[in-house]
Design an enzyme around this catalytic site. Structure first.
Site, PDB file in Angstrom:
ATOM      1  N   SER A 152      -5.122  -5.042   8.238  1.00  0.00           N
ATOM      2  CA  SER A 152      -4.618  -3.695   8.510  1.00  0.00           C
ATOM      3  C   SER A 152      -3.840  -3.619   9.814  1.00  0.00           C
ATOM      4  CB  SER A 152      -5.785  -2.723   8.580  1.00  0.00           C
ATOM      5  OG  SER A 152      -5.372  -1.519   9.171  1.00  0.00           O
ATOM      6  N   ARG A 203       6.465  -0.990  10.163  1.00  0.00           N
ATOM      7  CA  ARG A 203       6.223  -2.158   9.332  1.00  0.00           C
ATOM      8  C   ARG A 203       7.454  -2.974   9.023  1.00  0.00           C
ATOM      9  NH1 ARG A 203       1.602   0.494   5.600  1.00  0.00           N
ATOM     10  NH2 ARG A 203       0.177   0.448   7.348  1.00  0.00           N
ATOM     11  N   LEU A 263      -2.238   7.770   2.400  1.00  0.00           N
ATOM     12  CA  LEU A 263      -3.457   8.476   2.020  1.00  0.00           C
ATOM     13  C   LEU A 263      -3.217   9.969   2.144  1.00  0.00           C
ATOM     14  CD1 LEU A 263      -6.115   6.259   3.824  1.00  0.00           C
ATOM     15  CD2 LEU A 263      -5.311   6.136   1.469  1.00  0.00           C
ATOM     16  N   GLY A 311      -7.309   7.822 -11.158  1.00  0.00           N
ATOM     17  CA  GLY A 311      -8.438   8.340 -10.405  1.00  0.00           C
ATOM     18  C   GLY A 311      -8.466   7.809  -8.987  1.00  0.00           C
ATOM     19  N   GLY A 312      -7.281   7.594  -8.421  1.00  0.00           N
ATOM     20  CA  GLY A 312      -7.218   7.262  -6.993  1.00  0.00           C
ATOM     21  C   GLY A 312      -7.281   8.566  -6.207  1.00  0.00           C
ATOM     22  N   LEU A 313      -6.912   8.495  -4.933  1.00  0.00           N
ATOM     23  CA  LEU A 313      -6.989   9.707  -4.111  1.00  0.00           C
ATOM     24  C   LEU A 313      -6.181  10.837  -4.706  1.00  0.00           C
ATOM     25  CD1 LEU A 313      -6.752   8.200  -0.544  1.00  0.00           C
ATOM     26  CD2 LEU A 313      -8.714   9.320  -1.599  1.00  0.00           C
ATOM     27  N   ALA A 314      -4.968  10.523  -5.154  1.00  0.00           N
ATOM     28  CA  ALA A 314      -4.101  11.575  -5.673  1.00  0.00           C
ATOM     29  C   ALA A 314      -4.706  12.193  -6.930  1.00  0.00           C
ATOM     30  CB  ALA A 314      -2.713  11.009  -5.959  1.00  0.00           C
TER      31      ALA A 314
END
Ligand SMILES: Cc1cc2nc3c(=O)[nH]c(=O)nc-3n(C[C@H](O)[C@H](O)[C@H](O)COP(=O)(O)OP(=O)(O)OC[C@H]3O[C@@H](n4cnc5c(N)ncnc54)[C@H](O)[C@@H]3O)c2cc1C
Ligand code: SF4
Ligand code: SF4
Ligand code: FES
Lengths: 662, 300, 276
Positions: A256, A303, A446, A13-16
Site C-alpha cells: 500500500s 501513483r 473507496l 457486493g463490493g463497497l459500491a
C-alpha cells in the site's frame, strides 16, 4: 410507499454494491443483490490504505472539502467532469461519520478521535484508516448492515450468482433496462430476473492484464457484457499502475501507498547492478530518486508519477536492484513497534508472500496494474454551484468558492445520476468512469464507491418510484423478453460446452487459460506504464488473433454442475473485448495525461484531448468505435500537473523518446 | 427457534453450568478431601499424636481415625446421596452426553490444548468406570469383584483396603495386580480430569479471559493437580506397598477395642465373618502392647 | 520496437521452474457423488503457492499418469489472505491456500501436497465447500451495529485506542472457517434445518464479542447472549483451543469465548433474578 412490487437489482457486493443496496432498501424498495462471491469476499476487501475526507484537523490547517475536490481534479489531470467530483468531496466527511457509526474500527488518537495519515497527492493528513485493512473493515461494516436488512427480508442476497447479461427492452431512445440474466454458479441454472432498475457495481478489470493487484473475480466481464449490450464505456485507456507491488507467481500483491505515507523511502543503489545486502549499503551510496526529483512531495508523488519514475530508473537507466526490474521500498529506519501498529497487516502480507520481514529488510517492489479509472460511461444532473468562470489556483487557506451544502456539484436524487446511456442501468463504484479522470488519487476509490451507493442510491430509488410509471414497471414487460434473454445465454453456454472434446487432446492454441495468459502479458507489455502508437497497434493485432483463437476455444470440462471453466471461458471472451477497448482508446488518445503516458506524445494536449474517450460496441461487426465527449470544466480551470517537479529531469525523457525511435 | 423446545433445550445453559459446577463443588472438593484423607496412611507416619512404634502403624492409625470420624458424621447416607452420588451421576451422565458431541482430531491437530481436550473426555470415561467399581466394591459390598473377595470395613480401614487391592490377607494375587494398576489409572485419570476441568471451568464461566490469565490459572491448576496427584499416588502406594496387613489389623482392632470394647469386636468378627485365628492373635498382641501414654481421645 | 515499450513486467519474464511437486487432490463431482484422488505433477518456482499450482493444473488438466481430466474446482478471490475464500485442508490441516508457499509446505524433492475440501461443510464440487452456515450464524447473533439509518447524524462515539485495537483485531475475521474445521466440537450439518441447534463455532462467538464491545452494538447484547445460551451456543465449546491455533488472522478466539462465557454467566444470572 413501494406497495407496487417494484424492485431493484444490484449486481456486485463490493463497497459500491452494498452501499447502494442499503440505501435503496432503506428507501423502501426491495433489492435483489447478486454477487459471484459471498459479498464479504468481494474485492473491496483488499483495499489497505484508507479513505479520504476533509476533517477538523486538516480544516484548521487550511484544508477543505473544496481542496480535496481540487486535488482530485488535479490528480486526475482534469479528465473527470467536475460536478460529481465536487459533490463527492463534499460528502466525504459525512460518509466517514456514517461508517464510524456503523462500527468501523477507525484508528484512534490517544484522545479518542479518528486518526489520520498522509497519502499521495496531498500535503495534508486527510486519510482515515482502520489498521492496514481499511477496505476490509469498510466492507465488513456495510456487509453487516446488509445482513441486517437481509434478515428483515429487505435485501435478498444471491451469492455465487453470476451476472450474464442485462435485459434491455425497447429500441433506440426508448431502451431501458428491465432486469438481468444470471446463473447460479453451483447448479448452473440460468434464470431471468425482473427489476425496474439495475445497478452495476462489479468493480474493475485488472485480470485483463493477467497478473495485477486485483482479485481473481475482477475480470471486467460484467462491464464488458453491458458494453456489448449497448452501454458505452468511458476512458478505458486510463489504467492505473500502482508503483509498489510485490511481484508473485499468481498475482502482484500490493504494497500500500501507506507504506510511503508512513515514511517509506524508495531507493536503488547508486552503483549499477549492486548486489550487496541492502542494509549494508551506506546512505550516500543510495539513490533516493523520488526525493531528489520531487523535493516537495518526495516519496508521496501521485501513483502515475511514482510508477513512471520507478519504471524509468529500472527499464531505461538499468538501475534496478541487481539489474532486475525492482527497487527498494525501505521502512527499516523506522521504529518496528510503530510500524507494526500502523502497518501490521500489509507488512504481514510481505512477510507471508515474500518471506522477509520488511521491518528489518527493505522490500523489493515493482509497479503492477491496479485500478481502472475507465468504466461504464455515466451521466448526471449538475448541481447548484455554477461559477461565472472556472476558478484558478486554489491554495491552502483560501476561502472555498463552493459551499459544502448538499447538491452543489450534482443534484441530489436526480434520476439520471450515474445512469449509463441505457435508462434504468446504473454504474457505481470502480465500474463507473466518473470521478477519477486520468489518475485516481490514493484512498479516493473507496470514497467514490460508497459515495455512489449512498448519494446515487437515492437517484435509483427516485427513478424506480417516480420515473417508472406504474403501468410500465418491469412487471408489465412481456415474459417473452425475459425468455429470449435466457435462451440466448443458454445457447451461448451450449455452444461452449459443445467444444469439450472426448479425446481430451488440448491444443494450447485454443486453451482458454493459455489465451488468457497471452492476453495478460500482451496488455501489460503494451498498454500500461509507457505506451507507443506502434506497440498499441501491435497489441490490437494480437488481440485480434486471440479473438480468432477464442472463437475456436476448447473447454476442458463438460460438467453441468459448478463448472468454473465454463464461467472463466465465457468471461475470457468478454475480457478480450475489454482489452480491445483499452488498447484502442490508448492508441487514439495521442497525448499523455495522468496514467496514460505516450512516449510518442509526451505532453498533455487539452485542445484535442480534454475529452473522454467513449467506446461504443457494434454488435453486428464486433468492432468498437471511439467517440470523444467534452469534459465539463466549468468549475476549475485545468492547470499543468507537475507536482512541483524539479525540471532538470526533462532532457532524460526526450532522450528516451529519441532512443525509442518510434 | 422452531417448534417446541424440550426441557433439555430450555434449560440447556443451566444444565451445562451445573455440570461444570458439580465437577468442582462437590465432586472436586470431595476428591481432594478423599485423597488427602487416604494419603494419611502415609503422611500419618509423621503424626506425632499417634504414638505407635513404627511409622507405618502411626499411618494406619491416623487413617483409621479419619475414616472413623467420617463414618460417625450424622446423616452420612443423606450427605452421600445428595452430596456425592447424585452429583456424580449427574456429572457423569451429562458428561458422557456432552462428550459424545465431540470428535477427536488429535491426529491432525496435535496441539497441546487439543490433547488435553481429548484426554479430558477419555479420563472422564475411565474415571467414571473406576468410580463405579470403587463404590460398588468398597461401599456397596460387591466383594465378589475384589481380588480374594475381600469385604471392606470402616473398622479395619487399612487392612481390608490393602486386601481389596492386592488379594485376600493382603497377599498379592494376579487379580490384585490388575486391580492395583486399575486404581493407579483410575486415580490418575480423576485427578487429571479434575485439574484440567478446573482450568476449563474458569474459561467457561469467564473468570479467566485474557490468554495471560488463562496461562496463569493453568499453572495454578497444574500445581493443585500435582498436589492432589501426589496425595492420590502416595495413598495408593501406601496401601499397596507400605501397609503390613497383619500389623494393620492389630492396630485397627486395638482401636476398636479401645473405643467400643472387646465385645463389640466379637460382634464385628461375626458380622464380617473374620477369621478367628488371626484375629485372636491380633487381639492378644493388641492387649499386650504397652502403651507409653494415654490412649488418643476419641468421641464415644 | 524498442524494449522501453515492453513495460518490463515480471510476468513477461517469468522465472523458469526449478522443480516439480506432486499434488494429491481429493475430488468429487458434486453432492452425493463418490470421491476419488487424483495426482498431478506441477512445475514450481520459488514464489509458487497452492493457488498458482491449481491455476497451472487448470491449464494442464492431465494427471500424473497421463489421464485427461477436468480442471479442479476451488474457491478463491483475493489471493492475499484477506477475503477468506480459499480455505482447504492442506496436508491434513485447514489453512488458506493462497498463502501456502510451496517452498515452505513441500521444501524437499519428492514431497507431496495433499489437498482436500474442508470436512465440516458440504462439498459443492472438488475443493469448493458451502459455508453458508457460518454466515447464518452471524445473522443469528445479529452481528451488526443497529444504526438509525444512513442519514447524516454526525460521528460515532469516541473510542480509546486500546478499545479500537481490540475491536479491530476481532474485526479482521474473514469467515474463512479454519477455526471451525479444526474444532472437535463443530460437525458437518448438511441440512439447514439442523443448523439452529448445531454449534456456532469460535468465529461467531468472537463476532458476538466484537459487537457487544461497541458502545451502540451493545444495545443488542442481550439478544446475542440469549441466542448463545442455548444448544449450539457458547456452552458447546469444549476448550480444545484448536481454533486459536489455526486462525490465519491470529484472532484471540479463546479470549473471545471466555469473554462471551463471562457475559453469558452474568446475563443468565440477571435473567434469573429478573424472571426472564
Ligand atoms: C490491493 C488493492 C488495494 C486498494 N487500496 C485502496 C485504498 O487504500 N484506498 C482506496 O480508496 N482504494 C483502494 N483500492 C481500490 C478499491 O479497493 C476498489 O476500487 C474498490 O474496492 C472497488 O469496489 P467496488 O464496489 O466497485 O467493486 P468490488 O469490490 O470489486 O466488487 C465487485 C463485486 O461485483 C461482483 N461481480 C463482479 N462480476 C460479477 C458478475 N459477473 N456477476 C455477479 N457479480 C459480479 C463481485 O462478486 C463483487 O461482489 C485498492 C485496490 C486494490 C486492488
Ligand atoms: S476452544 Fe472451543 S471453539 Fe475452539 S476449537 Fe476448542 S472446542 Fe472448538
Ligand atoms: S476466526 Fe479466524 S479462523 Fe475463524 S473464520 Fe475468522 S479468520 Fe477464519
Ligand atoms: S484467496 Fe482470499 S484468502 Fe486466499
Amino acid at each position: 410507499m413501494a406497495g407496487n412490487n417494484k424492485r431493484v437489482i444490484v449486481v456486485g457486493g463490493g463497497l459500491a454494491g452494498l452501499a447502494a443496496s442499503i440505501r435503496v432498501a432503506e428507501g423502501g424498495v426491495p433489492v435483489d443483490l447478486f454477487s459471484m462471491v459471498p459479498v464479504k469476499r468481494s474485492h473491496s476487501v483488499c483495499a489497505q490504505g484508507g479513505i479520504n475526507a476533509c476533517n477538523e484537523v486538516a480544516r484548521q490547517q487550511g484544508y477543505s472539502e473544496y481542496q480535496h475536490f481540487d486535488e482530485t481534479l488535479y490528480g486526475g489531470d482534469y479528465l473527470a467532469d467536475q460536478g460529481p467530483v465536487l459533490e463527492m468531496a463534499n460528502w466525504a466527511p459525512r460518509i466517514i461519520d456514517l461508517l464510524d457509526r456503523m462500527g468501523v474500527p477507525f484508528n484512534r488518537t490517544s484522545e479518542g478521535f479518528r486518526d489520520l495519515r498522509l497519502f499521495g497527492g496531498s500535503l495534508f493528513k486527510r486519510t482515515h484508516f482502520a489498521g492496514a485493512t481499511t477496505g476490509q473493515q469498510l466492507l465488513y461494516g456495510l456487509d453487516e448492515q446488509t445482513r441486517r436488512f437481509a434478515s428483515e427480508g429487505k435485501i435478498n442476497k444471491r451469492e455465487f450468482w453470476e451476472f450474464l447479461w442485462p435485459i434491455i427492452d425497447g429500441e433506440g431512445e426508448d431502451r431501458r433496462c428491465v432486469g438481468i440474466v444470471a446463473q447460479d454458479m453451483r447448479t448452473m441454472q440460468i434464470q431471468a430476473f425482473r427489476a425496474d432498475a439495475v445497478v452495476m457495481a462489479t468493480g474493475g478489470c485488472g485480470i485483463v492484464f493477467g497478473k495485477s493487484t486485483n482479485s481473481v473475480i475482477c475480470t471486467g466481464g460484467a462491464a464488458s457484457r453491458c458494453y456489448q449490450a449497448g452501454a458505452w464505456y468511458g476512458n478505458g485507456e486510463m489504467i492505473q499502475v500502482h508503483p509498489t507491488a510485490i511481484p508473485g507467481a499468481d498475482k502482484c500483491r500490493l504494497m500500500s501507498e501507506s507504506a510511503r505515507g508512513e515514511g517509506g523511502r524508495v531507493w536503488v543503489p547508486r552503483k549499477k547492478g549492486d548486489t550487496r545486502d541492502p542494509t549494508s549499503i551506506a546512505e550516500n551510496e543510495r539513490w533516493y530518486f523520488l526525493e531528489e526529483k520531487y523535493p516537495k512531495y518526495g516519496n508521496l508523488v501521485p501513483r502515475d508519477i511514482a510508477t513512471r519514475e520507478i519504471f524509468d530508473v529500472c527499464v531505461n537507466e538499468h538501475m534496478g536492484i541487481g539489474g532486475e526490474n525492482m527497487v527498494y521500498l525501505d521502512l527499516t529506519h523506522m521504529d518496528p513497534h510503530y510500524l507494526t501498529e500502523k502497518l501490521g497487516g500489509i507488512l504481514e502480507i510481505y512477510e507471508k508472500f515474500a518471506g522477509a520481514d520488511p521491518r528489518f529488510t527493505p522490500m523489493k517492489i515493482f509497479p503492477a496494474v491496479h485500478y481502472s479509472m475507465g468504466g461504464l460511461w455515466t451521466t448526471y444532473t449538475p448541481g447548484d454551484y455554477q461559477p461565472e468562470s472556472p476558478a484558478g489556483i486554489h491554495n491552502p487557506g483560501d476561502e472555498s468558492p463552493a459551499s459544502t451544502a448538499v447538491g452543489q456539484g450534482m443534484e441530489f436524487g436526480a434520476h439520471n445520476n450515474m445512469m449509463t446511456n441505457i435508462r434504468g442501468l446504473y454504474a457505481f463504484g470502480e465500474v463507473n468512469f466518473a470521478y477519477h479522470g486520468a489518475t485516481r488519487l490514493g484512498a479516493n476509490a473507496l470514497l467514490s464507491c460508497i459515495f455512489d451507493g449512498l448519494f446515487n442510491g437515492v437517484s435509483v430509488t427516485n427513478y424506480v418510484l417516480d420515473g417508472v410509471a406504474e403501468d410500465q414497471g418491469a412487471a408489465t414487460v412481456s415474459a417473452a423478453v425475459f425468455d429470449h434473454a435466457v435462451e440466448q445465454e443458454q445457447a451461448k453456454q451450449a455452444q461452449l460446452l459443445a467444444t469439450v472434446s472426448d479425446s481430451g487432446s488440448t491444443d494450447p492454441q485454443f486453451n482458454p487459460y493459455t489465451i488468457a495468459g497471452e492476453l495478460g502479458v500482451e496488455m501489460t507489455a503494451a498498454s500500461t506504464v509507457v505506451k507507443t502508437g506502434p506497440r498499441l497497434e501491435q497489441c490490437l493485432e494480437k488481440i485480434k488473433e486471440l479473438r480468432e483463437r477464442y472463437s475456436q476455444v476448447k473447454l476442458g470440462d463438460a460438467a453441468a454442475w459448478t463448472n468454473q471453466s465454463l464461467s472463466f471461458t465465457r468471461a475470457l471472451g468478454d475480457m478480450l473485448i475489454m482489452g480491445e477497448v483499452i488498447a484502442k482508446g490508448g492508441l487514439l488518445r495521442e497525448e499523455s495525461r495522468g496514467s496514460h503516458y505516450r512516449l510518442d506524445f509526451p505532453d498533455r494536449d487539452d485542445d484535442r484531448f480534454l475529452k473522454a474517450s467513449v467506446a461504443e460496441y457494434n454488435a453486428t461487426s464486433g468492432e468498437s468505435t471511439i467517440m470523444w465527449k467534452d469534459v465539463q470544466t466549468a468549475l476549475v480551470k485545468p492547470k499543468p500537473r507537475t507536482y512541483g517537479k524539479v525540471e532538470e529531469k526533462e532532457p532524460a525523457r526526450e532522450e528516451a523518446v529519441a532512443a525509442s525511435g518510434s | 427457534m422452531s417448534g417446541e423446545q424440550t426441557f433439555f433445550e430450555r434449560n440447556y445453559f443451566l444444565l451445562r453450568r451445573l455440570h461444570s459446577l458439580s465437577g468442582i463443588v462437590p465432586i472436586g472438593m470431595f476428591l481432594i478431601m478423599h485423597l488427602t484423607t487416604n494419603s494419611s496412611v502415609v503422611w500419618g507416619a509423621i503424626n506425632s499424636r499417634e504414638l505407635h512404634d513404627t511409622a507405618m502403624d502411626r499411618g494406619v492409625a491416623t487413617f483409621q481415625h479419619e475414616v472413623s470420624f467420617i463414618n460417625n458424621l450424622p446423616l452420612l447416607l443423606l450427605i452421600e446421596i445428595f452430596g456425592l452420588w447424585l452429583p456424580i451421576a449427574f456429572h457423569a451422565i451429562f458428561g458422557v452426553y456432552f462428550a459424545m458431541s465431540g470428535s477427536n482430531n488429535v491426529a491432525r491437530y496435535a496441539y497441546q490444548g487439543n490433547k488435553r481436550y481429548a484426554l479430558q473426555r477419555l479420563t472422564g470415561y475411565v474415571g467414571f468406570v473406576f468410580i463405579l467399581y470403587h463404590v460398588a466394591t468398597l461401599r456397596w459390598g460387591w466383594s465378589w469383584l475384589t481380588p480374594g473377595g475381600t469385604q471392606w470395613s470402616h473398622y479395619f480401614a487399612s487392612s481390608t483396603l490393602a486386601a481389596a487391592l492386592k488379594g485376600s490377607g493382603g497377599e498379592w494375587s494376579f487379580a490384585g495386580v490388575i486391580v492395583s494398576l486399575g486404581y493407579f489409572v483410575g486415580v490418575t485419570s480423576l485427578v487429571f480430569h479434575f485439574a484440567n476441568g478446573l482450568w476449563t471451568a474458569a474459561i467457561t464461566w469467564g473468570l479467566t479471559v485474557s490468554e495471560k490469565s488463562q496461562q496463569q490459572w493453568g499453572r495454578v491448576c497444574a500445581a493443585l493437580g500435582a498436589g492432589v496427584m501426589l496425595a492420590g499416588w502416595s495413598a495408593l502406594f501406601g496401601f499397596v506397598f507400605l501397609v503390613d496387613h497383619d500389623r494393620a489389623v492389630a492396630v485397627e482392632e486395638q482401636m476398636v477395642v479401645e473405643k467400643y470394647g472387646p465385645e463389640y469386636l466379637e460382634k464385628l468378627r461375626e458380622k464380617y465373618d473374620l477369621e478367628p485365628e488371626m484375629q485372636a492373635s491380633a487381639i492378644r498382641d493388641a492387649a499386650d502392647r504397652p502403651y507409653p501414654g494415654p490412649a488418643p481421645k476419641l468421641d464415644d | 520496437m524498442s524494449n522501453t515499450a515492453t513495460n518490463g513486467q515480471p510476468s513477461s519474464a517469468a522465472p523458469v521452474p526449478t522443480r516439480t511437486v506432486t499434488f494429491r487432490i481429493k475430488r468429487c463431482d458434486g453432492p452425493g457423488q463418490p470421491t476419488r484422488w487424483e495426482d498431478f505433477k506441477v512445475p514450481v518456482v520459488p514464489s509458487s503457492n497452492v493457488i498458482s499450482c491449481l491455476n497451472w493444473i487448470a491449464e494442464h488438466p492431465v494427471t500424473a499418469s497421463g489421464q485427461q481430466t477436468t480442471p479442479v474446482v476451488w474457491d478463491c478471490s483475493c489471493l492475499e489472505e484477506v477475503c477468506g475464500a480459499c480455505t482447504m485442508v492442506i496436508n491434513g490441516k485447514a489453512r488458506q491456500s493462497c498463502s501456502c508457499l510451496i517452498d515452505q509446505e513441500a521444501p524437499r524433492e519428492g514431497d507431496v501436497i495433499t489437498l482436500e475440501p474442508m470436512s465440516k461443510f458440504p462439498v459443492v464440487r472438488d475443493l469448493w465447500v458451502d459455508r453458508q452456515r457460518l454466515f447464518k450464524g452471524l445473522e443469528k447473533i445479529k452481528a451488526w451495529v443497529p444504526i438509525d439509518g444512513t442519514y447524516n447524524l454526525g460521528a460515532g462515539p469516541k473510542e480509546e485506542p486500546d478499545d479500537q485495537q481490540m475491536r479491530y483485531t476481532l474485526s479482521t475475521c474473514m469467515s474463512c472457517g479454519c477455526c471451525l474445521e479444526a474444532c472437535p466440537q463443530y460437525h458437518k450439518e448438511e441440512q439447514e434445518a439442523d443448523w439452529e441447534n448445531a454449534f456456532v463455532g469460535a468465529a461467531v462467538l468472537s463476532q458476538a464479542r466484537l459487537f457487544n464491545a461497541h458502545p451502540n452494538g451493545k444495545v443488542l447484547e442481550g439478544e446475542r447472549l440469549d441466542a448463545l445460551l442455548g444448544v449450539g451456543g457458547v456452552n458447546d465449546c469444549g476448550n480444545a483451543q484448536n481454533c486459536v491455533k489455526v486462525c490465519p488472522k491470529e484472532i484471540p478466539l479463546t479470549e473471545s469465548i471466555a469473554a462471551i462465557g463471562r457475559a453469558a454467566t452474568v446475563h443468565a444470572i440477571g435473567r434469573f433474578f429478573r424472571g426472564k
